[in-house]
Design a protein around this motif. Sequence first.
Motif, PDB file in Angstrom:
ATOM      1  N   UNK B 298     -28.706 -39.634  35.433  1.00  0.00           N
ATOM      2  CA  UNK B 298     -27.729 -38.662  35.915  1.00  0.00           C
ATOM      3  C   UNK B 298     -26.833 -38.190  34.783  1.00  0.00           C
ATOM      4  N   UNK B 299     -26.455 -39.076  33.878  1.00  0.00           N
ATOM      5  CA  UNK B 299     -25.547 -38.660  32.819  1.00  0.00           C
ATOM      6  C   UNK B 299     -26.232 -37.701  31.860  1.00  0.00           C
ATOM      7  N   UNK B 300     -27.453 -38.028  31.485  1.00  0.00           N
ATOM      8  CA  UNK B 300     -28.167 -37.171  30.538  1.00  0.00           C
ATOM      9  C   UNK B 300     -28.285 -35.762  31.090  1.00  0.00           C
ATOM     10  N   UNK B 301     -28.735 -35.673  32.357  1.00  0.00           N
ATOM     11  CA  UNK B 301     -28.921 -34.386  33.010  1.00  0.00           C
ATOM     12  C   UNK B 301     -27.589 -33.633  33.100  1.00  0.00           C
ATOM     13  N   UNK B 302     -26.586 -34.352  33.574  1.00  0.00           N
ATOM     14  CA  UNK B 302     -25.305 -33.732  33.857  1.00  0.00           C
ATOM     15  C   UNK B 302     -24.635 -33.216  32.578  1.00  0.00           C
ATOM     16  N   UNK B 303     -24.677 -34.012  31.499  1.00  0.00           N
ATOM     17  CA  UNK B 303     -24.052 -33.575  30.250  1.00  0.00           C
ATOM     18  C   UNK B 303     -24.838 -32.417  29.645  1.00  0.00           C
ATOM     19  N   UNK B 304     -26.157 -32.443  29.798  1.00  0.00           N
ATOM     20  CA  UNK B 304     -26.961 -31.343  29.275  1.00  0.00           C
ATOM     21  C   UNK B 304     -26.585 -30.033  29.970  1.00  0.00           C
ATOM     22  N   UNK B 305     -26.426 -30.093  31.295  1.00  0.00           N
ATOM     23  CA  UNK B 305     -26.051 -28.885  32.046  1.00  0.00           C
ATOM     24  C   UNK B 305     -24.672 -28.398  31.610  1.00  0.00           C
ATOM     25  N   UNK B 306     -23.720 -29.326  31.540  1.00  0.00           N
ATOM     26  CA  UNK B 306     -22.357 -28.953  31.174  1.00  0.00           C
ATOM     27  C   UNK B 306     -22.333 -28.324  29.782  1.00  0.00           C
ATOM     28  N   UNK B 307     -23.099 -28.908  28.844  1.00  0.00           N
ATOM     29  CA  UNK B 307     -23.147 -28.375  27.476  1.00  0.00           C
ATOM     30  C   UNK B 307     -23.714 -26.964  27.471  1.00  0.00           C
ATOM     31  N   UNK B 308     -24.827 -26.780  28.201  1.00  0.00           N
ATOM     32  CA  UNK B 308     -25.485 -25.478  28.204  1.00  0.00           C
ATOM     33  C   UNK B 308     -24.544 -24.404  28.759  1.00  0.00           C
ATOM     34  N   UNK B 309     -23.861 -24.713  29.855  1.00  0.00           N
ATOM     35  CA  UNK B 309     -22.967 -23.723  30.452  1.00  0.00           C
ATOM     36  C   UNK B 309     -21.746 -23.494  29.567  1.00  0.00           C
ATOM     37  N   UNK B 310     -21.250 -24.561  28.921  1.00  0.00           N
ATOM     38  CA  UNK B 310     -20.101 -24.417  28.027  1.00  0.00           C
ATOM     39  C   UNK B 310     -20.472 -23.494  26.875  1.00  0.00           C
ATOM     40  N   UNK B 311     -21.692 -23.686  26.337  1.00  0.00           N
ATOM     41  CA  UNK B 311     -22.107 -22.886  25.195  1.00  0.00           C
ATOM     42  C   UNK B 311     -22.180 -21.406  25.573  1.00  0.00           C
TER      43      UNK B 311
END
Lengths: 588, 588
Positions: B298-311
């Motif tokens: 869950x953390x890997x997925x969630x941080x990846x999504x947050x990073x992509x949207x932040x970028x």
Amino acid sequence: MASSPSLAGRAASAAQTKGLGRYFPFTRWLFNYRREDLPSDLVAGIVTAIMLIPQSMAYAQLAGLPPQIGLYASVVPLIIYALLGTSGQLSVGPVAITSLLVFSGVSTLADPGSARYIQLVLLLALMVGVVKLLLGLFRMGVILNFISHPVLAAFTTASALIIAAGQLKYILGYSIAGPHIYDILYNAVVGLGMTNPVTLTIGGASIAMLLFFRKKLRPILQKAGLNPLAVTLIVSGAPLVTVLLGSIVTWALRLDLTAGVAVVGSIPAGLSPLSWPSPNVADAQALMPAAAAIILVSVVESIAVAKALASKRRAVIDPNQELIALGAANIAAGLFSGYPVTGGFARSVVNYQAGAITGLASLVTAGGIALILLFFTPLFYFLPQAVLAATVIVAVFGLVDLKEPAHIAQANRSDAVTWGITFAAVLLLGIEAGIFVGVGVSLALYLWRTSRPHIAVVGQIGESEVYRNILRYDVKTWPHVVAVRVDESLYFANTRYLEDELLRIIAERPEVKHLVLIGSAINFIDSSALHTLEALIQSLRDAGVQLHLAEIKGPVMDGLKRAHFVDKLGTEHIHLSTHQAMRALGCA
Amino acid sequence: MASSPSLAGRAASAAQTKGLGRYFPFTRWLFNYRREDLPSDLVAGIVTAIMLIPQSMAYAQLAGLPPQIGLYASVVPLIIYALLGTSGQLSVGPVAITSLLVFSGVSTLADPGSARYIQLVLLLALMVGVVKLLLGLFRMGVILNFISHPVLAAFTTASALIIAAGQLKYILGYSIAGPHIYDILYNAVVGLGMTNPVTLTIGGASIAMLLFFRKKLRPILQKAGLNPLAVTLIVSGAPLVTVLLGSIVTWALRLDLTAGVAVVGSIPAGLSPLSWPSPNVADAQALMPAAAAIILVSVVESIAVAKALASKRRAVIDPNQELIALGAANIAAGLFSGYPVTGGFARSVVNYQAGAITGLASLVTAGGIALILLFFTPLFYFLPQAVLAATVIVAVFGLVDLKEPAHIAQANRSDAVTWGITFAAVLLLGIEAGIFVGVGVSLALYLWRTSRPHIAVVGQIGESEVYRNILRYDVKTWPHVVAVRVDESLYFANTRYLEDELLRIIAERPEVKHLVLIGSAINFIDSSALHTLEALIQSLRDAGVQLHLAEIKGPVMDGLKRAHFVDKLGTEHIHLSTHQAMRALGCA
């Protein structure tokens, strides 16, 4: 083969060895045996046998087995190794640490010395043998490289301490229980009042004698002008002399009856009987950790010794063939009433010093032990167990090396951490768990290190084509270009760290328009890293920075092309060297 | 902060964030909230709530929980994340794969839906939360990098298939047992005769409707000229429309009584009640593998999504603060009758597309769900379970990606092996075991690769200072010097391989007098490798070959000096660059 061929020639001939000689190395020496090697091999074989007689009985006692099992393990397995092994000097047979691993692995499943215990030990030898054989046949010896030097060093020292502690009960003459060294030491102190003074005297005197022989006898004999071979013969015979002396005194004074001195008792006469360890899935599963630990430790040690002695004689050994030979020797141990065997360090050195040239030396040793088994077992009836314990204690003294962690710490702090954790784990958790903890810790520290790679911003040294770290060298840099060297392959565990660091470097340099990533230390880029790099091209472009690659190695570049990364980056952004990249970007 | 600051500026400001704003990110937006962001955050919050209502109930059903638990998990945890998280777009709440992990981890310990089952799920949420929080507080987020892209890709695809198979029982209307996907499919086929035709019709119609909304509705609305926000609103509202439609039809025809259609039934009204998962060592131990798997995935997925949207929004997120926020959200789930939550991919994208700017959007979503819980639960009494199952099936369709292994194979064959093994392990052994097998395999393959490094003999390119592989480039070489580049750090697992390869290279070149070992790709040398190198100096000298080092990096050289290796080798054998070494040896 010349007596001292060049290293190059030797390596080439070993690499080219094919057919019969490769799988049956004895065909290389037995059928062209040189007469002049015979005296040397004979003497070495006899010297080693003299050393092996007390050792094999003492290590069997350490393994929780009757003394004859140690002698049995010193006949057929030696013959098998002599035929299949590639080292003429390695002395295969019972060794201290393997014996301790046998005891710790099997004593939780059956009472030491019981029929079931012996059955389990035979099964264990068979398992160890089969796995080693398979590893060798499939040329998988490389997996044994995962036991690192600090792990092996810490394991050896801690095991030696455990072995010595475990022998206290024989020296003090009362039962001392406890699976762990702290239990043993505590119970030893609590029970001191039960000490058998006669047993203690015999044990203490034996230790003193053996230490004297070991430390002082060689210089004395050398000063006396004896030839080196005679010195080696006398020094290696010392334990046997101690054993015989102890037996004679005990017999003369009937100390077993008058003073309650525990003796070896009757050893059945006759060669190793055939045995058939009935394989059983549940037992095999229970023995698996012990088998794995024995394989890891014994093979690494044994191949290291064989390599070192081979290098002194300008010969080479084949690690996979060694695995096959050690595997077959252990299978033989399982089928001929022995127990797990391996190449012993101290005994192999003696074998080498006494002049062993070919496997014939080992055949002579096996013959010597066979003679003992056939005719001389009554000699050892009155042998006090305390004398055997003294033999073990003095033998393992040499394995304790408490200076090594300091040496390791000089080279590498995280290796010193590995040493410390392994040492503590062996003492506190036991030797099997300890070795696995050690291997696990060294792998984890390696992964941790590669997951946070060293990343250096580099600049030009003078007018050369050499670019080095700006923090270490006086180098030239340019404001609009930053060249960054990543000192690690890019793989899943470090790509996010790399991304964060590169963005930080860019953030600290607002004028930068080009980022040159130097790949001289990048040995592969996996698909996780490729994903990150693709995302990085875009986020750098968004920030007005172009990504360039330089010094990407051939195989890595092939992968980047296959994955169409080169198309995404643009071929004009790929440079052969850092210098060419800098020139293309208007620097240097 | 400007509305579109440079990447550099952003990264710097994020790195400099200290004090209150660092640990309580909401203080950065809440107290200087810009009025003009309000409409956008409000709409995004409402859109996400509309999407979350059916999803939270459907995923709760997938996790073996009553529907209100899914709604409870969508209130307090969202508020906590909004206050502590660094992403204004991430939509936290129940997600499909975490729900499956909850089911597979807890259903072996208690009957799904029972009071004990719910207690264990609460404990699991608490464990997940505490561990994430600690990882974040100790800035240990880096250890989550050990889940590689191929492992995550294979795991996601295989899990989606398992999830879809598990929903078959609700669509077909009969009980289908089986812990593994092959059991489920077999039992589904065997039981086809028991299909409830009305349930199947409802389920099938729902799937068709949802697929239509998902694939076709957006282009139709866009063609019709609606503004993008209206399109997003209608498309994300489609599942709720389907749910309401299904409920109305079932209520109107009383299909629950007349046709045996399973419905959700009564959902207690009222906000998430406080809960106290009674911690118990045995239960915690039993739940540990599930907790570890949930955290990893869950953390890997969630941080990846947050990073992509932040970028996309030119913002940065702080992975360790994200761990703290997700940890606190899960603790809240454990204390307010929820179950493990994380950031969902699809929902976060919708949140972003609907215009979410700050955490206020999530607060609005939580408020919407709270309203449902307080006043509208009776609406869902007649909601057929088949409709919820259809929601799940359509949601996980998007997770199945069978083209990815082909992409991965192009980049890296061993990553494709990892994909295949992980995929098979998840399907055959189950999802928890599968994820651990995947992580283990990717680590083992990495170690295997580094244990057999690429070793290249290099030569000079033209008159340059660049030296490259003789097998790949047309380069100049000299007979008495061989320059060898080792493409890997030297550590315990590869030193013996290196030694063997170097000796082989020397053996093939009898005229060689100097071996230059090029260290441009050597990032560290551990103590095992140092031992080997020391032995190598000697064995090369015996063979008349001198060892030289070139391009050793600063930190590596420091280590060699500390360990006195430089003294043993001789400083005249150490060269800054390969070119300088070659010149010193009379070449180039």
